[in-house]
Motif scaffolding. Sequence first.
Motif, PDB file in Angstrom:
ATOM      1  N   LYS A   1      13.250  72.170   3.901  1.00 56.75           N
ATOM      2  CA  LYS A   1      12.696  70.923   3.383  1.00 56.75           C
ATOM      3  C   LYS A   1      11.965  70.180   4.489  1.00 56.75           C
ATOM      4  CE  LYS A   1      16.284  70.042  -0.042  1.00 56.75           C
ATOM      5  NZ  LYS A   1      17.310  69.087  -0.469  1.00 56.75           N
ATOM      6  N   ILE A   2      10.749  69.698   4.204  1.00 56.64           N
ATOM      7  CA  ILE A   2      10.026  68.825   5.127  1.00 56.64           C
ATOM      8  C   ILE A   2       9.447  67.658   4.333  1.00 56.64           C
ATOM      9  CG2 ILE A   2       9.402  70.673   6.733  1.00 56.64           C
ATOM     10  CD1 ILE A   2       6.513  70.298   5.585  1.00 56.64           C
ATOM     11  N   LYS A   3       9.118  66.596   5.045  1.00 57.81           N
ATOM     12  CA  LYS A   3       8.486  65.441   4.420  1.00 57.81           C
ATOM     13  C   LYS A   3       6.983  65.529   4.635  1.00 57.81           C
ATOM     14  CE  LYS A   3      11.256  62.502   6.496  1.00 57.81           C
ATOM     15  NZ  LYS A   3      11.808  61.240   6.993  1.00 57.81           N
TER      16      LYS A   3
ATOM     17  N   LYS B   1       7.299  62.246   0.587  1.00 59.11           N
ATOM     18  CA  LYS B   1       7.999  63.076  -0.382  1.00 59.11           C
ATOM     19  C   LYS B   1       8.458  64.370   0.287  1.00 59.11           C
ATOM     20  CE  LYS B   1       5.525  61.228  -4.300  1.00 59.11           C
ATOM     21  NZ  LYS B   1       4.680  61.510  -5.455  1.00 59.11           N
ATOM     22  N   VAL B   2       9.544  64.922  -0.225  1.00 62.72           N
ATOM     23  CA  VAL B   2      10.112  66.138   0.355  1.00 62.72           C
ATOM     24  C   VAL B   2       9.537  67.338  -0.385  1.00 62.72           C
ATOM     25  CG1 VAL B   2      12.246  67.413   0.719  1.00 62.72           C
ATOM     26  CG2 VAL B   2      12.202  64.954   1.045  1.00 62.72           C
ATOM     27  N   ARG B   3       9.137  68.368   0.364  1.00 63.49           N
ATOM     28  CA  ARG B   3       8.675  69.605  -0.243  1.00 63.49           C
ATOM     29  C   ARG B   3       9.267  70.785   0.500  1.00 63.49           C
ATOM     30  NH1 ARG B   3       3.834  71.875   2.082  1.00 63.49           N
ATOM     31  NH2 ARG B   3       3.218  70.675   3.901  1.00 63.49           N
ATOM     32  N   LEU B   4       9.231  71.938  -0.121  1.00 63.57           N
ATOM     33  CA  LEU B   4       9.813  73.144   0.458  1.00 63.57           C
ATOM     34  C   LEU B   4       8.720  74.013   1.065  1.00 63.57           C
ATOM     35  CD1 LEU B   4      12.284  74.185  -2.355  1.00 63.57           C
ATOM     36  CD2 LEU B   4      12.830  73.076  -0.204  1.00 63.57           C
ATOM     37  N   ILE B   5       8.982  74.527   2.270  1.00 65.77           N
ATOM     38  CA  ILE B   5       8.082  75.473   2.919  1.00 65.77           C
ATOM     39  C   ILE B   5       8.915  76.639   3.428  1.00 65.77           C
ATOM     40  CG2 ILE B   5       6.354  73.762   3.572  1.00 65.77           C
ATOM     41  CD1 ILE B   5       7.558  73.940   6.409  1.00 65.77           C
ATOM     42  N   GLU B   6       8.241  77.722   3.791  1.00 65.08           N
ATOM     43  CA  GLU B   6       8.950  78.875   4.317  1.00 65.08           C
ATOM     44  C   GLU B   6       9.529  78.553   5.684  1.00 65.08           C
ATOM     45  OE1 GLU B   6       6.541  82.369   4.287  1.00 65.08           O
ATOM     46  OE2 GLU B   6       5.700  81.841   2.341  1.00 65.08           O
ATOM     47  N   HIS B   7      10.645  79.189   6.008  1.00 66.28           N
ATOM     48  CA  HIS B   7      11.353  78.913   7.255  1.00 66.28           C
ATOM     49  C   HIS B   7      10.486  79.171   8.486  1.00 66.28           C
ATOM     50  CE1 HIS B   7      14.642  78.586  10.072  1.00 66.28           C
ATOM     51  NE2 HIS B   7      14.324  79.767  10.567  1.00 66.28           N
ATOM     52  N   ASN B   8       9.649  80.206   8.469  1.00 69.59           N
ATOM     53  CA  ASN B   8       8.841  80.514   9.647  1.00 69.59           C
ATOM     54  C   ASN B   8       7.692  79.532   9.849  1.00 69.59           C
ATOM     55  OD1 ASN B   8       7.404  81.368   7.460  1.00 69.59           O
ATOM     56  ND2 ASN B   8       6.783  83.321   8.316  1.00 69.59           N
ATOM     57  N   ARG B   9       7.391  78.674   8.889  1.00 71.67           N
ATOM     58  CA  ARG B   9       6.355  77.647   9.048  1.00 71.67           C
ATOM     59  C   ARG B   9       6.951  76.261   9.319  1.00 71.67           C
ATOM     60  NH1 ARG B   9       1.062  78.964   6.388  1.00 71.67           N
ATOM     61  NH2 ARG B   9       1.201  81.162   5.879  1.00 71.67           N
ATOM     62  N   ALA B  10       8.248  76.184   9.588  1.00 69.09           N
ATOM     63  CA  ALA B  10       8.914  74.893   9.734  1.00 69.09           C
ATOM     64  C   ALA B  10       8.542  74.198  11.037  1.00 69.09           C
ATOM     65  CB  ALA B  10      10.419  75.066   9.653  1.00 69.09           C
ATOM     66  N   THR B  11       8.295  74.940  12.100  1.00 72.04           N
ATOM     67  CA  THR B  11       8.027  74.314  13.396  1.00 72.04           C
ATOM     68  C   THR B  11       6.543  74.112  13.655  1.00 72.04           C
ATOM     69  OG1 THR B  11       8.078  76.468  14.470  1.00 72.04           O
ATOM     70  CG2 THR B  11      10.126  75.207  14.444  1.00 72.04           C
ATOM     71  N   HIS B  12       5.677  74.857  12.970  1.00 71.13           N
ATOM     72  CA  HIS B  12       4.237  74.738  13.175  1.00 71.13           C
ATOM     73  C   HIS B  12       3.534  74.659  11.834  1.00 71.13           C
ATOM     74  CE1 HIS B  12       5.548  76.277  17.039  1.00 71.13           C
ATOM     75  NE2 HIS B  12       4.445  75.777  17.536  1.00 71.13           N
ATOM     76  N   LYS B  13       2.320  74.151  11.857  1.00 75.99           N
ATOM     77  CA  LYS B  13       1.533  74.067  10.635  1.00 75.99           C
ATOM     78  C   LYS B  13       0.131  74.583  10.900  1.00 75.99           C
ATOM     79  CE  LYS B  13       0.427  69.258  11.555  1.00 75.99           C
ATOM     80  NZ  LYS B  13       0.445  67.908  11.066  1.00 75.99           N
ATOM     81  N   ARG B  14      -0.583  74.884   9.844  1.00 79.03           N
ATOM     82  CA  ARG B  14      -1.944  75.390   9.975  1.00 79.03           C
ATOM     83  C   ARG B  14      -2.900  74.222  10.137  1.00 79.03           C
ATOM     84  NH1 ARG B  14      -3.673  80.602   7.068  1.00 79.03           N
ATOM     85  NH2 ARG B  14      -5.399  79.941   8.339  1.00 79.03           N
TER      86      ARG B  14
ATOM     87  N   VAL C   1      13.401  67.609   7.588  1.00 77.41           N
ATOM     88  CA  VAL C   1      14.531  66.964   6.911  1.00 77.41           C
ATOM     89  C   VAL C   1      15.781  67.754   7.250  1.00 77.41           C
ATOM     90  CG1 VAL C   1      15.536  66.321   4.705  1.00 77.41           C
ATOM     91  CG2 VAL C   1      13.068  66.173   5.049  1.00 77.41           C
ATOM     92  N   ARG C   2      16.810  67.076   7.705  1.00 81.68           N
ATOM     93  CA  ARG C   2      18.060  67.768   8.051  1.00 81.68           C
ATOM     94  C   ARG C   2      19.188  67.336   7.176  1.00 81.68           C
ATOM     95  NH1 ARG C   2      17.323  69.726  13.742  1.00 81.68           N
ATOM     96  NH2 ARG C   2      15.174  69.261  14.056  1.00 81.68           N
TER      97      ARG C   2
END
Length: 57
Positions: free
Chosen positions: A11-13, A18-31, A56-57
């Motif tokens: 989960k990230i904001k 708003k909170v949305r779901l992304i893949e775990h390998n994209r949690a630390t970086h974005k395009r 989000v933790r």
Amino acid sequence: MGKTGSIQWVKIKNRKGKVRLIEHNRATHKRPGPAQRYSSSGTKRRRIKRSEKAVVR
């Protein structure tokens, strides 16, 4: 895509809070978007560090 349930979601904001779901390998970086595609040296960026406030933790 892999088998059903093989992707781990995080989960990230987003910008609006708003909170949305992304893949775990994209949690630390974005395009990067179109305006952030190139670095100051002229090389193409592949990943940009994600804000600490977004996770989000």
